[in-house]
Design an enzyme around this catalytic site. Structure first.
Site, short mmCIF file in Angstrom:
data_model
loop_
_atom_site.label_atom_id
_atom_site.label_comp_id
_atom_site.label_asym_id
_atom_site.label_seq_id
_atom_site.Cartn_x
_atom_site.Cartn_y
_atom_site.Cartn_z
N GLY A 8 0.86 -1.08 0.09
CA GLY A 8 0.08 -0.03 -0.04
C GLY A 8 0.92 1.42 0.20
O GLY A 8 0.55 2.44 0.44
N GLN A 12 -1.96 7.20 1.52
CA GLN A 12 -1.72 8.64 2.20
C GLN A 12 -0.50 8.28 3.10
O GLN A 12 0.32 9.04 3.10
CB GLN A 12 -2.91 8.69 2.95
CG GLN A 12 -2.83 9.99 3.89
CD GLN A 12 -3.89 10.32 4.69
OE1 GLN A 12 -4.56 9.34 4.99
NE2 GLN A 12 -4.00 11.53 5.22
N TYR A 140 -15.33 -2.04 7.64
CA TYR A 140 -13.97 -1.68 7.70
C TYR A 140 -13.65 -2.01 9.33
O TYR A 140 -12.64 -2.66 9.47
CB TYR A 140 -13.67 -0.27 7.40
CG TYR A 140 -12.32 0.41 7.76
CD1 TYR A 140 -11.24 0.05 7.15
CD2 TYR A 140 -12.25 1.41 8.78
CE1 TYR A 140 -10.01 0.59 7.19
CE2 TYR A 140 -11.04 2.08 8.99
CZ TYR A 140 -9.97 1.60 8.31
OH TYR A 140 -8.77 2.17 8.66
P1 NAD Z 1 -4.92 4.59 1.56
O1 NAD Z 1 -6.12 4.13 0.98
O2 NAD Z 1 -4.18 6.10 1.42
O3 NAD Z 1 -3.68 3.79 0.92
C1 NAD Z 1 -3.93 2.28 0.64
C2 NAD Z 1 -3.25 1.97 -0.52
O4 NAD Z 1 -3.10 0.44 -0.46
C3 NAD Z 1 -3.50 2.46 -1.78
O5 NAD Z 1 -2.18 3.11 -2.44
C4 NAD Z 1 -3.92 1.28 -2.58
O6 NAD Z 1 -3.65 1.44 -4.06
C5 NAD Z 1 -3.19 -0.09 -2.05
N1 NAD Z 1 -4.22 -1.05 -2.06
C6 NAD Z 1 -5.38 -1.41 -1.84
N2 NAD Z 1 -5.71 -2.31 -2.28
C7 NAD Z 1 -4.55 -3.22 -2.47
C8 NAD Z 1 -4.42 -4.48 -2.89
N3 NAD Z 1 -5.39 -5.50 -3.09
N4 NAD Z 1 -3.26 -4.91 -3.29
C9 NAD Z 1 -2.01 -3.95 -3.11
N5 NAD Z 1 -2.27 -2.58 -2.66
C10 NAD Z 1 -3.48 -2.16 -2.58
O7 NAD Z 1 -4.75 4.17 3.01
P2 NAD Z 1 -3.66 4.74 4.18
O8 NAD Z 1 -4.31 5.65 4.71
O9 NAD Z 1 -2.58 4.91 3.76
O10 NAD Z 1 -3.88 3.46 5.43
C11 NAD Z 1 -2.74 2.61 5.51
C12 NAD Z 1 -3.10 1.82 6.57
O11 NAD Z 1 -3.34 2.68 7.75
C13 NAD Z 1 -4.56 0.87 6.66
O12 NAD Z 1 -4.27 -0.27 7.22
C14 NAD Z 1 -5.35 1.96 7.31
O13 NAD Z 1 -6.73 1.02 7.64
C15 NAD Z 1 -4.68 2.41 8.44
N6 NAD Z 1 -5.11 3.60 8.78
C16 NAD Z 1 -5.20 5.05 8.11
C17 NAD Z 1 -5.81 6.02 8.75
C18 NAD Z 1 -5.73 7.27 8.03
O14 NAD Z 1 -6.41 8.25 8.44
N7 NAD Z 1 -5.09 7.34 6.81
C19 NAD Z 1 -6.21 5.90 10.04
C20 NAD Z 1 -6.49 4.50 10.72
C21 NAD Z 1 -5.67 3.43 10.19
C1 AKB Z 2 -10.96 6.15 8.08
O1 AKB Z 2 -11.68 7.35 8.22
O2 AKB Z 2 -11.67 5.17 7.61
C2 AKB Z 2 -9.65 6.17 8.45
C3 AKB Z 2 -9.42 5.56 9.87
C4 AKB Z 2 -9.68 6.28 11.14
O3 AKB Z 2 -9.28 4.44 10.06
N1 AKB Z 2 -9.00 7.47 8.40
#
Ligand code: NAD
Ligand code: AKB
Length: 316
Positions: A8, A12, A140
Site C-alpha cells: 500500500g 496516504q 472496515y
Molecule cells: P490509503 O487508502 O491512502 O492507501 C492504501 C493503499 O493500498 C493504496 O495506495 C492502494 O492502492 C493500496 N491497495 C489497496 N488494495 C490493494 C491490494 N489489493 N493490493 C495492493 N495494494 C492495495 O490508506 P492509508 O490511509 O495509507 O492507510 C494505511 C493503513 O493505515 C491502513 O491499514 C489503514 O486502515 C490504516 N489507517 C489509516 C488511517 C488514516 O487516517 N489514513 C487511520 C487509521 C488507520
Molecule cells: C477512516 O476514516 O476510515 C480512517 C480511519 C480512522 O481508519 N481514516
C-alpha cells in the site's frame, strides 16, 4: 542491512512512510509495493503486486530477502461501506496472506496499522481504553478487529513478531486520503489554501481523535523498533495526538486564512463518525514504548498551511 517491504506504498501513509524509511535505512533497503502503477517519475525500488495474491507476495519476499513488512494496503471506512466485499478481501485475506508469507519465511517483524474504527457505538466515547468490548458497525471496523486478533494469534501461536497501533484520523499534505471518514479534515485544508469554500460532510460538533502525519510515521517506526519484552499488547495499542470538532478545525484554519468559508452538510459518513470515540487513552503506548506526539492542533494547522501553500502555489 535491513530489507523492508511496504504494501500500500502509494497511499496516504505509505507515500510518506517510504520516504522516512529510505532516509533511515537507505534507498536500497526499502521496497515499495502497491497494485496501482506509480507516476512515471517515481524514484526507488517499486513492484506491482496485489496483496490478495499470496504467490506474488511470496515471490517478492524471496527476491528481495525481506525481513520486515509494513502492511498498509487496505480499503478504508467510507470506501469499505460502498464495497464491503472488496474491504473484506483486501483487509482480511490480504493480511492473512502477509502473515502466512511472513511465517513461511520467518520474517523478523510485521507492522499492521489498526484504527479507531475497531470501536463501536457502545464503547466509551471519551478517553476510550485499549481493552473494551469491540463491536464495530462497519465492514472496515470488522476487518480491523479481525486483523488485530489475527496478528495477536500469529504472535502467540507461532511466535511471529506482529505489532500494530490503532491510528486515529491522519492529516497530511503529501498524498490525499483514500476513502475514509476522517478525510474531511484533510479536504478542509486543501480547500482553504486553494481559496475555495468547503462543504464538510460531518456536523460542526463532530469530535474525533486525530494525528498529524509526522507523528503517525514516528509511531509506526517507534513501535517497530521497540523492545518486544516491554510490549503488553501486540496489535492493538491506542495512539492519539489531539481531538477537535470539525467546527474547531475550520476555526483553527481561519486563524491563518480568515476568509475561509466552511459549511456543514452531513452525509452517510456522519453515522460512521458518530460510532467512533471522541478521544483515546494511549497511556499504554506512552508507558511501554515511549509514545509522545509532537504536534497539537495549532502547530499542525500552521505546518499544513505552510506545506500546502508551497505545494499548491509554488510561485508565491
Ligand atoms: P490509503 O487508502 O491512502 O492507501 C492504501 C493503499 O493500498 C493504496 O495506495 C492502494 O492502492 C493500496 N491497495 C489497496 N488494495 C490493494 C491490494 N489489493 N493490493 C495492493 N495494494 C492495495 O490508506 P492509508 O490511509 O495509507 O492507510 C494505511 C493503513 O493505515 C491502513 O491499514 C489503514 O486502515 C490504516 N489507517 C489509516 C488511517 C488514516 O487516517 N489514513 C487511520 C487509521 C488507520
Ligand atoms: C477512516 O476514516 O476510515 C480512517 C480511519 C480512522 O481508519 N481514516
Amino acid at each position: 542491512m535491513k530489507r523492508i517491504m511496504v504494501t500500500g506504498a502509494l497511499g496516504q501513509i505509505g507515500s510518506e512512510l517510504i520516504v522516512k524509511l529510505r532516509e533511515k535505512y537507505g534507498s536500497d533497503s526499502v521496497l515499495a509495493v502497491d497494485y496501482r502503477v506509480p507516476d512515471k517519475d517515481y524514484a526507488g525500488l517499486f513492484e506491482l503486486a496485489d496483496v490478495r495474491d499470496r504467490e506474488a507476495l511470496d515471490r517478492l519476499v524471496t527476491k528481495y530477502k525481506i525481513d520486515t513488512i509494513y502492511h498498509l494496503a487496505a480499503i478504508l471506512s467510507a470506501k469499505g461501506e460502498s464495497n464491503p466485499q472488496l474491504a473484506f478481501e483486501t483487509n482480511i485475506l490480504g493480511l492473512y496472506n502477509v502473515l502466512e508469507v511472513g511465517l513461511k519465511h520467518r520474517i523478523e517483524r510485521i507492522i499492521v496499522p489498526s484504527s479507531i474504527a475497531v470501536f463501536g457505538p457502545d464503547a466509551p466515547k471519551e478517553n476510550t481504553p485499549v481493552e473494551v468490548a469491540l463491536q464495530p458497525t462497519t465492514m472496515y471496523g470488522i476487518t480491523k478487529v479481525t486483523g488485530e486478533l489475527l496478528g495477536n494469534y500469529y504472535y502467540h501461536r507461532f511466535g511471529l513478531d506482529v505489532r500494530g497501533v490503532r491510528l486515529p484520523g491522519i492529516i497530511s499534505s503529501e498524498t490525499l486520503p483514500g476513502g475514509g471518514t476522517t478525510d474531511y479534515a484533510v479536504e478542509m485544508f486543501y480547500a482553504a489554501v486553494k481559496g475555495e469554500p468547503y462543504v464538510c460532510f460531518v456536523r460542526a460538533d463532530t469530535v474525533l481523535p486525530m494525528m498529524y502525519m509526522p507523528d503517525c510515521i514516528k509511531a509506526l517506526i517507534q513501535l517497530a523498533e521497540a523492545d518486544g519484552s516491554n510490549l503488553r499488547y501486540r496489535c492493538n495499542y491506542n495512539v492519539t495526538a489531539m481531538s477537535f470538532s470539525a467546527g474547531e478545525l475550520a476555526d483553527a484554519i481561519r486563524e491563518f486564512i480568515p476568509d475561509f468559508v466552511c459549511e456543514f452538510k452531513p452525509d452517510h459518513r456522519q453515522k460512521i463518525a458518530d460510532a467512533w470515540p471522541r478521544s483515546l487513552d494511549d497511556s499504554a503506548a506512552r508507558e511501554d514504548w515511549g509514545w509522545q506526539p509532537d504536534y497539537d492542533l495549532k502547530s499542525m494547522t500552521k505546518d499544513m498551511i505552510d506545506k500546502l501553500r508551497k505545494k499548491l502555489h509554488p510561485s508565491k
